[in-house]
Motif scaffolding. Structure first.
Motif, PDB file in Angstrom:
ATOM      1  N   GLU A 236       0.841  -1.211   0.000  1.00  0.00           N
ATOM      2  CA  GLU A 236       0.000   0.000   0.000  1.00  0.00           C
ATOM      3  C   GLU A 236       0.874   1.258   0.000  1.00  0.00           C
ATOM      4  N   SER A 239       1.998   2.108  -3.386  1.00  0.00           N
ATOM      5  CA  SER A 239       0.900   2.277  -4.373  1.00  0.00           C
ATOM      6  C   SER A 239       0.765   1.083  -5.316  1.00  0.00           C
ATOM      7  N   LYS A 241      -1.732  -1.141  -5.860  1.00  0.00           N
ATOM      8  CA  LYS A 241      -2.956  -1.195  -6.671  1.00  0.00           C
ATOM      9  C   LYS A 241      -3.009  -0.036  -7.666  1.00  0.00           C
TER      10      LYS A 241
END
Ligand code: NAP
Length: 263
Positions: A236, A239, A241
């Motif tokens: 996460e 970044s 996704k």
């Protein structure tokens, strides 16, 4: 038995010949600018290597498996051939463009992926409205012989090209990267690759068979203060996704650019 002629037996053309020729209901013949390559593939698979002129003359359905940039140099020769049905897999070349340059009406546009070599491609297909029922049935049977047929509105081919034909390359990179991570932690590359490949298969089956949203499945793996949440937090922060969403966007944009430029 219907005769299928494949023009271009590079990465994807040869993958299709390798899968289909040994067990097809169709008679397969092919040609390539590299005659020795074409002859060797014929020897290996039982397909037939023929010159372009003979292929055009004798095939019922002609499959275009050359690069999109090469196709325009062939249009004038191809359009001399009448009464044929055509299947094109050229990224970004629309049915309208093909209809104009081939001077033909029965045309399918497809987008396979490289897993066609083992009969596991998911292949999008769209037809010109003038394609008759018999051609549609033959084309779907041929494509079904190297995987799953996915009828698709032609307007979505750019998205499909990104998320399948191109994304499979990102999946290979994912497998390689995860395996290298395993190597760093002490596993052999072979073992690490086997483990991550099987893990991906487990995940795919679970998503498809359970119908549960991937986000929810991920949250079931993340126990408080555990190992999985450490990994997810790092992804996460980088970044993960967002990067994937952007990479599908980049491939789609490239597809649209090709569509605009290669006419
Ligand atoms: N690769 C994939 O995973 C994939 C997936 C979906 C769709 N596609 C589409 O499939 C098509 C082929 O892609 P590819 O990756 O297989 O390309 P490729 O490896 O370059 O294969 C094309 C083959 O056609 C040959 N060729 C070039 N000009 C020719 C001519 N005038 N007559 C006969 N053969 C000729 C090439 O020879 P030279 O190498 O000597 O030029 C090569 O062997 C492209 O339109 C691509 O958009 C590919």
């Amino acid at each position: 038995m219907k005769k299928i002629g494949i023009i271009g037996i590079g990465n994807i053309g040869s993958a299709i010949v390798r899968c289909v020729a040994p067990r097809s209901e169709f008679f397969l013949q092919h040609c390539d600018i590299d005659q020795a390559l074409a002859d060797a593939l014929a020897e290996e698979t039982g397909s037939k290597s023929v010159p372009l002129d003979r292929l055009l003359e004798t095939s019922d359905i002609i499959v275009l498996a050359v690069k999109p940039q090469v196709l325009p140099s062939l249009y004038s020769r191809l359009s001399e051939t009448t009464g044929k049905a055509w299947i094109s897999m050229a990224a970004g070349i629309t049915l309208d463009t093909l209809r104009t340059h081939l001077k033909a009406t029965s045309i399918a546009r497809i987008m396979p992926n490289i897993a066609a070599s083992i009969g596991r491609s998911i292949t999008a297909i769209a037809f010109t409205p003038q394609s008759d029922a018999s051609f549609r049935a033959d084309a779907e049977k041929l494509i079904g012989s190297f995987g799953t047929v996915f009828p698709l509105d032609e307007g979505l081919f750019g998205a499909f090209t990104a998320i399948s034909g191109s994304a499979i390359a990102a999946v290979f990179q994912f497998l390689n990267g995860m395996a290298l991570g395993g190597v760093k932690e002490g596993l052999s590359y072979r073992a690490a690759l086997d483990i991550i490949a099987e893990t991906c298969l487990s995940a795919v089956h679970l998503v498809k068979e359970s119908g549960i949203h991937p986000e929810q499945l991920a949250s079931q793996v993340c126990s408080p203060g555990g190992t999985a949440i450490e990994m997810i937090a790092l992804l996460e922060n980088r970044s993960f996704k967002g990067t994937l969403i952007d990479c599908i966007g980049a491939a789609s944009r490239r597809s649209r650019t090709l569509e605009a430029n290669v006419r």
